[in-house]
Structures are given as structure tokens and as C-alpha cells.
Design a protein around this motif. Structure first.
Motif, short mmCIF file in Angstrom:
data_model
loop_
_atom_site.label_atom_id
_atom_site.label_comp_id
_atom_site.label_asym_id
_atom_site.label_seq_id
_atom_site.Cartn_x
_atom_site.Cartn_y
_atom_site.Cartn_z
N TYR A 70 0.86 -1.18 0.00
CA TYR A 70 0.00 0.00 0.00
C TYR A 70 0.90 1.23 0.00
O TYR A 70 1.92 1.27 0.70
N TYR A 71 0.51 2.23 -0.78
CA TYR A 71 1.36 3.42 -0.87
C TYR A 71 0.51 4.69 -0.96
O TYR A 71 -0.42 4.76 -1.76
N GLU A 72 0.84 5.68 -0.11
CA GLU A 72 0.24 7.01 -0.19
C GLU A 72 1.34 8.00 -0.55
O GLU A 72 2.45 7.95 0.00
N ALA A 73 1.03 8.91 -1.48
CA ALA A 73 1.99 9.95 -1.85
C ALA A 73 2.22 10.89 -0.67
O ALA A 73 1.34 11.05 0.18
N PRO A 74 3.37 11.52 -0.59
CA PRO A 74 3.64 12.46 0.51
C PRO A 74 2.65 13.62 0.49
O PRO A 74 2.13 14.01 -0.55
N PHE A 75 2.38 14.18 1.68
CA PHE A 75 1.56 15.38 1.77
C PHE A 75 2.27 16.53 1.07
O PHE A 75 3.50 16.62 1.09
N PRO A 76 1.53 17.45 0.46
CA PRO A 76 2.16 18.67 -0.07
C PRO A 76 2.75 19.49 1.07
O PRO A 76 2.34 19.37 2.23
N ALA A 77 3.70 20.35 0.73
CA ALA A 77 4.43 21.11 1.75
C ALA A 77 3.50 21.93 2.65
O ALA A 77 3.75 22.07 3.85
N ASP A 78 2.40 22.46 2.10
CA ASP A 78 1.53 23.31 2.91
C ASP A 78 0.70 22.52 3.92
O ASP A 78 0.07 23.11 4.79
N ARG A 79 0.69 21.18 3.83
CA ARG A 79 0.00 20.36 4.82
C ARG A 79 0.93 19.93 5.97
O ARG A 79 0.50 19.34 6.94
N LEU A 80 2.21 20.25 5.87
CA LEU A 80 3.17 19.81 6.87
C LEU A 80 3.34 20.80 8.01
O LEU A 80 3.87 20.44 9.06
N LYS A 81 2.90 22.04 7.81
CA LYS A 81 3.07 23.07 8.82
C LYS A 81 1.78 23.86 8.99
O LYS A 81 0.84 23.72 8.21
N VAL A 82 1.76 24.70 10.01
CA VAL A 82 0.62 25.58 10.24
C VAL A 82 1.08 27.02 10.09
O VAL A 82 2.28 27.32 10.06
N ASP A 83 0.12 27.94 10.03
CA ASP A 83 0.42 29.37 10.06
C ASP A 83 0.73 29.72 11.51
O ASP A 83 -0.18 29.99 12.30
N ALA A 84 2.00 29.72 11.86
CA ALA A 84 2.40 29.87 13.26
C ALA A 84 1.92 31.20 13.85
O ALA A 84 1.41 31.23 14.99
N GLU A 85 2.08 32.29 13.12
CA GLU A 85 1.70 33.60 13.67
C GLU A 85 0.21 33.66 13.96
O GLU A 85 -0.22 34.21 14.98
N ALA A 86 -0.60 33.10 13.06
CA ALA A 86 -2.05 33.11 13.27
C ALA A 86 -2.41 32.28 14.49
O ALA A 86 -3.25 32.69 15.31
N TRP A 87 -1.77 31.11 14.65
CA TRP A 87 -2.08 30.27 15.80
C TRP A 87 -1.56 30.86 17.10
O TRP A 87 -2.19 30.72 18.16
#
Length: 568
Positions: A175-192
């Protein structure tokens, strides 16, 4: 305590479809891992004690942690880590190095070893291969030592041990899933940071509060698994969670914490600021009331456990005793091993553990995964049907009467997987309304000549002892507990309660359940590390619980008032 603790045998039932075949072939880390496993396995066949099975795992994690306290930023970290764990079995399925020791490396006070891999794949293939080789070599040496000890111990062992093999055949899948795109790996730190500051600043409204935190954790785990039987599994497991914690101290020194927890697979799906702030204001009111509440006396009698409380109760007291690998040796308590087919709960109760679930009653579940940490497809297991015990949660370590895995082998960090819970769900075919449950509680309290019954509204955690080296018991810590008086007086908040008992006695006293399923999300720590779990349960009525008083604190309340500087 919650920890106790082929010549390839291959049962190929058909290969699953591989998701993203072209992406899989271009996954350099997967190619390195698979290539090193195959090379090491071939080379070790020339040793005096060749492995009969091996697997290699990688946990590649992007993590973010943001902590605010009383409206101020306290921590803001983003990390990318990558660890690799080899699993090496010597001997054969009838006797191997995992018979008495569930881990493939020594567990010390500092934890367990694992290979820390470089995180930049570009020109570091040799460095990655070097780290994999070093950890595999170390684990092989440890396996040889443990296997020799195991053979010696087996000669003097008792005769009534579980007779099942120590490793079972299982379907081979890829079974194989492609890696998440870069924007799914982090959050908007300043907003949080801004959001969390606003929430934790609310704790400044009560100067008696000693801790007022709001925390975001967001982890994206990309898990790789390959083994010598042909399995290859790559999946993404994202976890986003906001934790809000407040803490007061009573005048006698007793610490009184409360928690709020919100979970989603995507940070965008976490609740709004308005909802979290409203919940935090209610928490602050409860903290103020707890500080003034009387200390409860030891008690035996009827009680209601809310869905959140009963979820933790079932996870600790029942769920850990359904984990099949705990029943393998005589050192395990084996509470339910001989009770298959017997009534363990009231006839209307159903209990399942289902890692394939992503949500329940509108809430997302963090115990979800598609394949376990032995590369086996996750399965729903109906452990209790109409009150009768029917099944256990199994890894590839079988027990008498349960020869096959059902995809419940789990581990974190550098640990080897053992059978663990995922999404434990308690349901009833005869739900009662909240009004009916309350009336039944009062009626039962009168029958037992009690002045009041208990309502356990919130709990924080628990622990359970499942081995024979200690009492087969449990201990759950409630946070918000009310006396429900039989004469019509208003419910009274009390503090300092610990719920104790033994499993079989407690389950025999469960009467019925409500119509209000609640979802409790947490992390369970046991011998294979901390794993994500969910407990789902309605309110339950128990005709007899036992509580004791929290130990008296030796800490005195602070003399100086807390300083509050308003945030600009």
C-alpha cells in the motif's frame, strides 16, 4: 502496569492495489529502506543464528508545538525528525527471541535505541544507509543474546504456558500514499500564536488560577514499513490537537487541574476561537468552584459515569485486558482469557475496537490507521457482542484459540509493536435518557441507604495493573465529581476523589448505559510507547463503585499573589 509487558512462513492472499505506483518508485527513502533490508537479510543468513524474519520501519515526522500561558507565548517549535526501527526474529515461530522480551533492544531509563536518520535525502544516501546498518547490527547482537537466554529459560519454565506459536502467518499486501504537499506539513504559526494567546489570556480573569495554558500540537507522521515476506506499506497519519489546561490550588494545598481537548486530522477543522473561548470560560468557573469545594470522604455505592469518564474507565480497565499479547505468558494476569463466550457485561452492551473509523458522532478520531505497525491491514474487532466476550485485539503474536492477527500491532518511537487499542467503542442496544439514568441513580442510592450517589463528570487519566506481579487492579482519577442527593438537595461539587477497584467486580456492577455517546481523545502510554487512542462511550450507571481520598498534599498555597500584567 499497562506495560507487561520461514524460513519465511508466508500466507499470500492477494496483493492490494498500490496507490500511486509511479510516485512509489520515485520515493527514494522507501527504495533505500527496502534495499537495505533485503541486503542485510541475505548477509545475516550466513551467521550461526540467521534471522527467520525481519522488518524495517521509518517514522518520518513533521511536528509543530505552540504553547501560550496567561496570554503570553511560551514556546514555538517546528521540527522534522526521522527515526528507523529494525525488527529481527531469530529461531523459528515455535520459539524465538521475543518469547519473554517484547522489545528488540534494551529499554533503559533513557528510553530505547533507534536510528536517527538524516532528513535531507539529496546527497546523503550513504549516511542514511550507515545509520540503518548500525542500528540493525546492534539489534541483531541483542537478539542473539536474548535468544540464548530464552532457550535457557524455556527449559525451566512452567508447563501451563500458552502453547500457540510466537509468530503467525498473515496476508501480504502493499500500500502506498503519496507524501503530503508542503503546505500540509506546517501551520500558520503567527495566526495560531494570536489565537492561543487570546484563549489563554482568559485565565487572567481569576487570580487564583496558577496555570493557564493553551497548546497546539500538529504532527504529520509518514510511516514506512517493509519486511522480508514482501510487505511494503507507506501511509500518512496527521494529528492536530488543541489542549487547554487550567490549574488552581485549594487552601489545603490540593492541586486541582482541568483540561479541554480538541482533535482534528487537519488544523483547519479545529473549532472556532469563539467555541474554545466559551468552553474556557466555563472551565474557569468550574476551577473557582473546585477551589472552594469540600474534600470527599471514601465511598462505596452507586454512581453515574459520563461518556468521557466511562470512556477512560473502559480503556483502562477493560481495553488493556483485551490486548491479546498480554496473555502470552504466566506473568500476565489474563483476566479474560478463559472467559470467551461468557457474559462479561450486561446483555445489551456491545464493544468494538475499530481503527478504520475516522469519525464518530460528529467527532474525528485519532486512533485511525489503515495498516498497523506490522504491515497488516487494520480491522474492526467486535470484542463483546450482546454482553458476551468474543474476541481479542491481536498482533502477529498468537495465543491459544486466536491464531491470527487482526491489525492491532502498534508502537511509537524506537519500540517494537505489541497489540494495542485504537478506537474503542462502547454501545448499548437499550439506551436510557439522561433523566432516566439520574432517576435510577437516586433510586439505587435509596435502596442502598445512601445519602447520595456520585456523578463523575470529567476524568483526566488512569492506570491499570494487568500482570501477576502486582494486584490486578485499576486506578482512575476523576476531576469533576458531584454528589447527587436522594432528598432533592442541589448536586454538590466535591474534590479529592480517586476511583479504585478490580475489573471483574466493577464490570459485574454495570447496570445500563445512556443515549449520549461521547468521544475522549488521548495518548496511551504502555510498553510499546505512546500511541494515539480514542475511547467512545455513553454515560453508564454502576450500582457499586469504590473511591478513596486523594493523598493529603504537603505543598502549601503560595503566600504572594500572582502578578498579572495586562497584554497590550
Amino acid at each position: 502496569m499497562k506495560g507487561i509487558k520461514l524460513i519465511c512462513i508466508c500466507c499470500i492472499l492477494g496483493m492490494t492495489g498500490i496507490h500511486g505506483v509511479s510516485a512509489q518508485s520515485e520515493d527514494n527513502l522507501l527504495n533505500i529502506l527496502s534495499g537495505e533490508l533485503n541486503k542485510h537479510y541475505r548477509e545475516l543468513q550466513g551467521e550461526k543464528l540467521p534471522p527467520y524474519y525481519m522488518n524495517y520501519r521509518i517514522i518520518d515526522t513533521w511536528s509543530t508545538t505552540i504553547i501560550t500561558s496567561f496570554g503570553a507565548l511560551r514556546d514555538n517549535q517546528s521540527r522534522h525528525t526521522r527515526i528507523m526501527i529494525p525488527h529481527i526474529r531469530l529461531g523459528d515461530t515455535t520459539l524465538d527471541n521475543y518469547k519473554y522480551y517484547p522489545m528488540g533492544s534494551e529499554v533503559t531509563e533513557f528510553g530505547i535505541s533507534s536510528a536517527v536518520l538524516p532528513i535531507d535525502d539529496g546527497n546523503n544516501e550513504d549516511a542514511i544507509r550507515q545509520e540503518i546498518w548500525m542500528e540493525a547490527s546492534s539489534r541483531y547482537a541483542f537478539a542473539v543474546d536474548i535468544y540464548e537466554r530464552t532457550k535457557a529459560q524455556t527449559k525451566v519454565n512452567v508447563k501451563n504456558e500458552d502453547k500457540a506459536p510466537y509468530f503467525s502467518a498473515a496476508p501480504v499486501e502493499s500500500y502506498y500514499e503519496a507524501p503530503f504537499p508542503a503546505d500540509r506539513l506546517k501551520v500558520d504559526a503567527e495566526a495560531w500564536i494570536a489565537r492561543l494567546k487570546k484563549i489563554s489570556a482568559l485565565f487572567n480573569e481569576n487570580m487564583n488560577i496558577m496555570q493557564g495554558d493553551a497548546t497546539l500540537t500538529y504532527d504529520v507522521e509518514r510511516r514506512y514499513f517493509v519486511d522480508t515476506e514482501g510487505r511494503s506499506v507507506v501511509q500518512n497519519l496527521p494529528y492536530a490537537r488543541v489542549m487547554i489546561q487550567g490549574n488552581v490550588m485549594a487552601l489545603d494545598g490540593m492541586r486541582l487541574p482541568l483540561y479541554l481537548s480538541y482533535f482534528a486530522h487537519d488544523p483547519a477543522d479545529l473549532p472556532s476561537d469563539e467555541q474554545m473561548m466559551a468552553d474556557t470560560r466555563e472551565m474557569i468557573k468550574t476551577l473557582a468552584a473546585l477551589r472552594e469545594a469540600p474534600v470527599a470522604d471514601p465511598y462505596t455505592g452507586p454512581a453515574l459515569l459520563s461518556g468521557a469518564a466511562s470512556g477512560v474507565f473502559f480503556h483502562e480497565i477493560f481495553g488493556h485486558r483485551l490486548e491479546g499479547q498480554r496473555m502470552k505468558t504466566d506473568e500476565d494476569g489474563q483476566t479474560f482469557k478463559q472467559m470467551v463466550g461468557e457474559n462479561v457485561l450486561a446483555p445489551d452492551f456491545q464493544v468494538s475496537d475499530d481503527p478504520t473509523l475516522t469519525s464518530y458522532a460528529g467527532k474525528e478520531l485519532n486512533g485511525h490507521y489503515k495498516f498497523d505497525d506490522q504491515g497488516i491491514r487494520a480491522e474492526r474487532v467486535n470484542v463483546v457482542v450482546d454482553g458476551k466476550l468474543r474476541d481479542f485485539l491481536m498482533s502477529r503474536v498468537p495465543i491459544d484459540g486466536f491464531p491470527k492477527t487482526n491489525g492491532h500491532a502498534r508502537a511509537s518511537d524506537g519500540f517494537d509493536p505489541v497489540s494495542r487499542q485504537s478506537n474503542l467503542c462502547i454501545e448499548t442496544k437499550a439506551p436510557k435518557t439522561q433523566q432516566k439514568l439520574r432517576a435510577m441513580l437516586i433510586e439505587e442510592a435509596k435502596k442502598q441507604n445512601k445519602e447520595y450517589g456520585y456523578f463523575f463528570k470529567e476524568v483526566t487519566s488512569g492506570l491499570t495493573y494487568t500482570g501477576t506481579s502486582s494486584t490486578n487492579s485499576f486506578n482512575v482519577t476523576p476531576l469533576v465529581v458531584y454528589r447527587v442527593y436522594t432528598d432533592g438537595r442541589p448536586d454538590e461539587l466535591v474534590r479529592g476523589v480517586i476511583l479504585i477497584g478490580t475489573p471483574l467486580s466493577m464490570f459485574s456492577n454495570i447496570v445500563c448505559a445512556g443515549d449520549d455517546p461521547s468521544v475522549f481523545v488521548g495518548i496511551c502510554g504502555a510498553e510499546s510507547g505512546g500511541v494515539q487512542v480514542t475511547a467512545i462511550s455513553p454515560t453508564i450507571l454502576v450500582n457499586k463503585v469504590e473511591t478513596q481520598r486523594t493523598a493529603k498534599s504537603s505543598v502549601l498555597p503560595p503566600v504572594l499573589p500572582r502578578v498579572y500584567v495586562p497584554q497590550k
